[in-house]
Scaffold this motif. Structure first.
Motif, PDB file in Angstrom:
ATOM      1  N   LYS A   1      16.275 -13.758  -1.557  1.00  0.00           N
ATOM      2  CA  LYS A   1      15.938 -13.072  -0.311  1.00  0.00           C
ATOM      3  C   LYS A   1      14.475 -12.655  -0.347  1.00  0.00           C
ATOM      4  N   VAL A   2      13.897 -12.524   0.853  1.00  0.00           N
ATOM      5  CA  VAL A   2      12.507 -12.082   0.988  1.00  0.00           C
ATOM      6  C   VAL A   2      12.515 -10.825   1.840  1.00  0.00           C
ATOM      7  N   GLU A   3      11.775  -9.800   1.404  1.00  0.00           N
ATOM      8  CA  GLU A   3      11.593  -8.617   2.222  1.00  0.00           C
ATOM      9  C   GLU A   3      10.270  -8.784   2.959  1.00  0.00           C
ATOM     10  N   LEU A   4      10.353  -8.825   4.286  1.00  0.00           N
ATOM     11  CA  LEU A   4       9.164  -8.998   5.123  1.00  0.00           C
ATOM     12  C   LEU A   4       8.746  -7.650   5.684  1.00  0.00           C
ATOM     13  N   GLY A   5       7.458  -7.436   5.743  1.00  0.00           N
ATOM     14  CA  GLY A   5       6.949  -6.209   6.327  1.00  0.00           C
ATOM     15  C   GLY A   5       6.161  -6.503   7.585  1.00  0.00           C
ATOM     16  N   LEU A   6       6.421  -5.731   8.625  1.00  0.00           N
ATOM     17  CA  LEU A   6       5.641  -5.791   9.849  1.00  0.00           C
ATOM     18  C   LEU A   6       4.452  -4.874   9.611  1.00  0.00           C
ATOM     19  N   CYS A   7       3.267  -5.446   9.424  1.00  0.00           N
ATOM     20  CA  CYS A   7       2.129  -4.687   8.898  1.00  0.00           C
ATOM     21  C   CYS A   7       0.949  -4.622   9.855  1.00  0.00           C
ATOM     22  N   ARG A   8       0.245  -3.500   9.755  1.00  0.00           N
ATOM     23  CA  ARG A   8      -1.011  -3.293  10.473  1.00  0.00           C
ATOM     24  C   ARG A   8      -2.102  -3.187   9.416  1.00  0.00           C
ATOM     25  N   GLY A   9      -3.201  -3.895   9.594  1.00  0.00           N
ATOM     26  CA  GLY A   9      -4.274  -3.917   8.611  1.00  0.00           C
ATOM     27  C   GLY A   9      -4.948  -2.561   8.438  1.00  0.00           C
ATOM     28  N   LYS A  10      -5.322  -2.261   7.193  1.00  0.00           N
ATOM     29  CA  LYS A  10      -6.043  -1.020   6.901  1.00  0.00           C
ATOM     30  C   LYS A  10      -7.541  -1.278   6.965  1.00  0.00           C
ATOM     31  N   LYS A  11      -8.262  -0.300   7.449  1.00  0.00           N
ATOM     32  CA  LYS A  11      -9.718  -0.343   7.402  1.00  0.00           C
ATOM     33  C   LYS A  11     -10.148   0.157   6.023  1.00  0.00           C
ATOM     34  N   LEU A  12     -11.407  -0.031   5.685  1.00  0.00           N
ATOM     35  CA  LEU A  12     -11.919   0.355   4.377  1.00  0.00           C
ATOM     36  C   LEU A  12     -11.736   1.848   4.117  1.00  0.00           C
ATOM     37  N   TYR A  13     -11.993   2.678   5.148  1.00  0.00           N
ATOM     38  CA  TYR A  13     -11.854   4.128   4.949  1.00  0.00           C
ATOM     39  C   TYR A  13     -10.390   4.521   4.735  1.00  0.00           C
ATOM     40  N   ASP A  14      -9.442   3.775   5.329  1.00  0.00           N
ATOM     41  CA  ASP A  14      -8.021   4.032   5.092  1.00  0.00           C
ATOM     42  C   ASP A  14      -7.673   3.761   3.629  1.00  0.00           C
ATOM     43  N   LYS A  15      -8.216   2.664   3.100  1.00  0.00           N
ATOM     44  CA  LYS A  15      -7.954   2.311   1.703  1.00  0.00           C
ATOM     45  C   LYS A  15      -8.519   3.367   0.768  1.00  0.00           C
TER      46      LYS A  15
ATOM     47  N   ALA B   1      -7.672   8.052  -2.840  1.00  0.00           N
ATOM     48  CA  ALA B   1      -7.962   9.449  -3.160  1.00  0.00           C
ATOM     49  C   ALA B   1      -6.676  10.267  -3.229  1.00  0.00           C
ATOM     50  N   GLN B   2      -5.742  10.036  -2.295  1.00  0.00           N
ATOM     51  CA  GLN B   2      -4.455  10.731  -2.308  1.00  0.00           C
ATOM     52  C   GLN B   2      -3.664  10.385  -3.563  1.00  0.00           C
ATOM     53  N   LYS B   3      -3.684   9.108  -3.934  1.00  0.00           N
ATOM     54  CA  LYS B   3      -2.973   8.656  -5.127  1.00  0.00           C
ATOM     55  C   LYS B   3      -3.549   9.327  -6.376  1.00  0.00           C
ATOM     56  N   ASP B   4      -4.883   9.391  -6.460  1.00  0.00           N
ATOM     57  CA  ASP B   4      -5.534  10.043  -7.600  1.00  0.00           C
ATOM     58  C   ASP B   4      -5.190  11.523  -7.657  1.00  0.00           C
ATOM     59  N   ALA B   5      -5.211  12.196  -6.502  1.00  0.00           N
ATOM     60  CA  ALA B   5      -4.893  13.622  -6.451  1.00  0.00           C
ATOM     61  C   ALA B   5      -3.455  13.874  -6.895  1.00  0.00           C
ATOM     62  N   LYS B   6      -2.549  13.039  -6.446  1.00  0.00           N
ATOM     63  CA  LYS B   6      -1.134  13.168  -6.823  1.00  0.00           C
ATOM     64  C   LYS B   6      -0.967  12.974  -8.329  1.00  0.00           C
ATOM     65  N   ARG B   7      -1.656  11.972  -8.864  1.00  0.00           N
ATOM     66  CA  ARG B   7      -1.592  11.696 -10.300  1.00  0.00           C
ATOM     67  C   ARG B   7      -2.140  12.874 -11.098  1.00  0.00           C
ATOM     68  N   THR B   8      -3.241  13.458 -10.629  1.00  0.00           N
ATOM     69  CA  THR B   8      -3.852  14.609 -11.299  1.00  0.00           C
ATOM     70  C   THR B   8      -2.909  15.816 -11.285  1.00  0.00           C
ATOM     71  N   MET B   9      -2.268  16.056 -10.131  1.00  0.00           N
ATOM     72  CA  MET B   9      -1.316  17.172 -10.032  1.00  0.00           C
ATOM     73  C   MET B   9      -0.138  16.977 -10.974  1.00  0.00           C
ATOM     74  N   GLU B  10       0.408  15.759 -11.004  1.00  0.00           N
ATOM     75  CA  GLU B  10       1.540  15.486 -11.892  1.00  0.00           C
ATOM     76  C   GLU B  10       1.152  15.677 -13.348  1.00  0.00           C
TER      77      GLU B  10
END
Length: 155
Positions: free
Chosen positions: A118-132, A137-146
């Motif tokens: 089976k394949v899981e397909l995602g209906l996706c909207r492209g991210k801009k550079l600032y979104d990435k 940054a959110q991922k790093d902050a979460k990792r730091t808190m943990e």
């Protein structure tokens, strides 16, 4: 007797970095025997793959399944378009959404479900550079808190 449950073959982690996943769908995939044997060995790459709807049928393009070593003449082209199996009503609904909203269909993961691929397909909207950047940054902050919580628990 059939095997029960799901076993993941491959995941497209780059898709979550490059796109906002708005909705996910499950689809079957039409494969040849040597391709399935190759999948059981885990030799697949979803990184640059995408889906296209042509004549009411949905195809997975640029998914690379390495040729099976013991497959000789029965091996197929590693990046050939592969037909996905979905209900006609679902395909037409997806086609309408893709054309109206400018979204993309991206394979998110490939897995065995009760011995079927089976394949899981995602209906996706492209991210801009600032979104990435903000997501990283959110991922790093979460990792730091943990890490801080873990260090605090040790003391």
């Amino acid at each position: 007797m059939k095997k029960q449950g799901t076993k993941q073959i491959a995941a497209n982690r780059k898709a979550y970095h490059d796109y906002f996943v708005e909705e996910a769908f499950e689809a079957g995939i039409a494969l040849f025997g040597t391709e399935v044997k190759s999948l059981r060995q885990g030799t697949v790459n979803l990184k640059d793959s995408w889906c296209d709807i042509e004549n009411g049928e949905i195809f997975l393009k640029q998914m690379h399944i390495s040729p099976y070593e013991k497959g000789n003449i029965f091996n197929k082209d590693p990046i050939r378009p592969r037909k996905l199996l979905m209900h006609k009503k679902e395909i037409l609904r997806l086609y309408g959404i893709l054309k109206q909203e400018g979204l993309t269909l991206i394979p998110l993961s490939l897995y065995f479900k009760d011995s079927k691929v089976k394949v899981e397909l995602g209906l996706c909207r492209g991210k801009k550079l600032y979104d990435k950047r903000s997501a990283m940054a959110q991922k790093d902050a979460k990792r730091t808190m943990e890490r801080a919580i873990k260090e605090g628990a040790r003391d």
